[in-house]
Design an enzyme around this catalytic site. Sequence first.
Site, PDB file in Angstrom:
ATOM      1  CG  ASP A  56      66.431  48.458  36.201  1.00  0.00           C
ATOM      2  OD1 ASP A  56      66.353  48.424  34.958  1.00  0.00           O
ATOM      3  OD2 ASP A  56      65.823  47.673  36.947  1.00  0.00           O
ATOM      4  CE1 TYR A  59      64.785  54.660  30.441  1.00  0.00           C
ATOM      5  CE2 TYR A  59      63.835  54.495  32.633  1.00  0.00           C
ATOM      6  CZ  TYR A  59      63.700  54.797  31.290  1.00  0.00           C
ATOM      7  OH  TYR A  59      62.504  55.239  30.804  1.00  0.00           O
ATOM      8  CB  SER A 105      55.581  54.728  35.171  1.00  0.00           C
ATOM      9  OG  SER A 105      55.798  56.093  34.880  1.00  0.00           O
ATOM     10  CG  LEU A 106      54.422  53.388  40.709  1.00  0.00           C
ATOM     11  CD1 LEU A 106      54.735  52.333  41.761  1.00  0.00           C
ATOM     12  CD2 LEU A 106      53.169  54.146  41.066  1.00  0.00           C
ATOM     13  CD  GLU A 139      51.697  46.159  46.163  1.00  0.00           C
ATOM     14  OE1 GLU A 139      51.145  45.055  46.196  1.00  0.00           O
ATOM     15  OE2 GLU A 139      51.228  47.147  45.566  1.00  0.00           O
ATOM     16  CE  LYS A 141      59.099  49.525  40.417  1.00  0.00           C
ATOM     17  NZ  LYS A 141      59.660  48.701  39.327  1.00  0.00           N
ATOM     18  CG  ASP A 143      62.681  43.580  37.372  1.00  0.00           C
ATOM     19  OD1 ASP A 143      62.068  44.287  36.557  1.00  0.00           O
ATOM     20  OD2 ASP A 143      63.915  43.392  37.322  1.00  0.00           O
ATOM     21  NE  ARG A 162      54.272  50.102  32.311  1.00  0.00           N
ATOM     22  CZ  ARG A 162      54.037  50.470  33.571  1.00  0.00           C
ATOM     23  NH1 ARG A 162      53.281  51.516  33.818  1.00  0.00           N
ATOM     24  NH2 ARG A 162      54.554  49.796  34.566  1.00  0.00           N
ATOM     25  CE1 TYR A 251      50.794  46.473  40.157  1.00  0.00           C
ATOM     26  CE2 TYR A 251      51.861  44.323  40.151  1.00  0.00           C
ATOM     27  CZ  TYR A 251      51.690  45.585  39.598  1.00  0.00           C
ATOM     28  OH  TYR A 251      52.416  45.953  38.484  1.00  0.00           O
ATOM     29  CE  LYS A 315      50.367  50.250  44.212  1.00  0.00           C
ATOM     30  NZ  LYS A 315      49.627  49.116  43.584  1.00  0.00           N
ATOM     31  CE  LYS A 339      63.690  50.695  40.560  1.00  0.00           C
ATOM     32  NZ  LYS A 339      63.870  51.534  39.373  1.00  0.00           N
ATOM     33  CB  CYS A 444      95.246  19.685  44.898  1.00  0.00           C
ATOM     34  SG  CYS A 444      94.438  19.871  43.298  1.00  0.00           S
ATOM     35  CB  CYS A 447      95.774  15.750  41.717  1.00  0.00           C
ATOM     36  SG  CYS A 447      96.846  17.020  42.440  1.00  0.00           S
ATOM     37  CB  CYS A 462      97.737  22.030  43.089  1.00  0.00           C
ATOM     38  SG  CYS A 462      98.080  20.304  42.705  1.00  0.00           S
ATOM     39  CB  CYS A 468      97.204  18.774  39.099  1.00  0.00           C
ATOM     40  SG  CYS A 468      95.629  19.482  39.625  1.00  0.00           S
TER      41      CYS A 468
END
Length: 719
Positions: A56, A59, A105-106, A139, A141, A143, A162, A251, A315, A339, A444, A447, A462, A468
């Site tokens: 994200d 992007y 979108s926001l 609130e 977000k 995912d 969407r 929501y 909001k 974010k 260990c 063993c 060890c 072992c």
Amino acid sequence: MPARKTSVRKPAVKPAALAVEQLTRPQAKAELVRLALEIDAHDKRYYQDDAPTISDAAYDGLRRRSDAIEARFPDLLTAASPSQRIGAQPAGRFAKVRHAVPMLSLGNAFSDEDVADFVERVRRFLKLDAEEAPAVVAEPKIDGLSLSLRYEGGELVTAATRGDGFEGEDVTANVRTIDDIPGHLKGRDVPRVCEIRGEVYMTTRDFLELNRKQAEAGEQVFANPRNSAAGSLRQKDPSVTASRPLKFFAYAWGEMSEMPETTQFKMVHWIARTGFVTNPRMKLCASVEEILAYYRDIESRRASLGYDIDGVVYKVDRLDLQQRLGFVSRSPRWAIAHKFAAERATTVMNGIDIQVGRTGALTPVARLEPVTVGGVVVANATLHNEDYIKGIGSDGEPIRGGVDIRVGDTVVVQRAGDVIPQIVEVVLDKRPKHTKAYVFPATCPACGSRAVREEGEAVRRCAGALICPAQAVERLKHFVSRNAFDIEGFGDKQVQEFFDAGLVKSDADIFTLEQRDARSSKKLVDREGYGTVSVRNLFAAINERRRIELHRLIFALGIRHVGEGNAKLLARHYGTIEHFIEAMRAAGKGHDSEAFQDLDAIEGIGDVVAEAVVEFFAEPRNRKALDELLAEIEVLPAQQARRDTPVAGKTVVFTGSLTRFTRDEAKAMAERLGAKVAGSVSKKTDYVVAGDSAGSKLDKARELGVSVLTEDEWLDLVG
């Protein structure tokens, strides 16, 4: 940087290497076209394929750069710009549904200053007094996958994703299988037309259980709960969706023939009364300070929520103010998403396990409450060694402020790129009472032998190397690993199973397995999980690896300090297995011997590695085990690196998704041509070969001015 031959064409620096302020108008125009194509491709992978290939954060970085260029050159803005689009067009697997009210979108906030700026912009737009701040609903977000549900006369008639914000996919049949989504709305005040919107998601626990079942069935496993939820909802067969534990948080709303309430806060409570699950952590905030306090509280509780969130949404509460504020581009002015840092998350450490490696090293591993970090669910993190747990770095200086890590602590986990997740901070004010400092074991766990810490080392090991079981099993796992013998169908699971059954205790046992199975009264085919075909395929895969390259064999032996790189150096220097063994036996006669001096003089080897190799061959049991192995396999002579190529002596980094060859093929090719392949970009790097979706390494190369090549340019260069 080393000088390049004049015959080698150095690619021009791409506009992306320049700051936005430095771009000329033609460069900006070309850069916007490139960014639009790249963002569009990522949108399709995310919204249509449910299989994103970048984080994200990466992007968001692409979008921020595009927005910044458009802000500087507003005349270059077009209808095809990412800032004018939402999501991606429906993929075509489902019927299309036109949204009566677009699903926008926001905008994003990444810092406290961004949030304060958002509130100030709202205040200025509404012409409010300086001391008058609008109430804001905050609130988590979620995912997940955005969904719009249309009810007519209280009955569910359509459910749509969407899509591109204006047109989505009809997933009504699948949605009817989700318990959190009512088929009929409760109450007498339900509008004639009512569109409820929210997010389909999967809890972390359900996600982990689904992946376990998928892996056992040999089917696709998902990277994170969001991909899992999206893939589950967008199934052609509703029965598959019904079998997946999907949930839904409501929501928001779309088209409403009449509004039951006047504020965001009251509307969400009204939605809950109609039969929907809404988020109980929604809060009404009166100031920026309250908003940010809520953000920090939610961030600290992220792992305990039980579902994935990637930030907090704010909001404006009053709906009449929302209407006045309206929209800009693809986002509402009255809302914003704050974010979280993509590569960090806060979670709780539930325990510490000690793993014993093939060299006997005791490595502590933190068992975490699962949390998504950088697009991947993280349940474990390395704790390196006992000093790291105490808050001491490798240089003896304090780390994390000298704070130790204890079971029950709330911790900050970091995952950057391909780096193993690690704990970078302890939240002391959340430390439970009566916790005790962790005491590292002196024996260990596998063993019971003494765990010894040598002077100058941070690692305990060890002392029971020959008895072992953990070391024996881990060594065998290393032997069959990808860069060693790489036997298909013979991985960690088979090693553990065959070791426990007494079928494979040494390297040579792998290659005598078929012969011994033929003589055994209890056949491998009779074991649970095996059949005639699978056994035949396993034996075929083992036989295919009876011819092995020298460097792979040396790496597979598990000699301490000899990784893949050093194994290749040794293989190239000695050429054949016979020469290598003979030279190591001669080197064991002493540091003054000609053979040891020759070994120590190999560039890149050094005293520590030389000592480790000589010690390995000085142990009679190791020589016996190697002789038994060599009786079953053929070791191919090392392929000598060329010195007459344009890339001989150059350092190359491969990054991104390569299409002309695999990463291993590219690496092998470069090394055959005399180049050194590195895993990270530095000033010493000569070339970076970038495939699709190249990320931070490409950015680093451009920052340092390193020559960046496409795959085709690389092939042209090496001829």
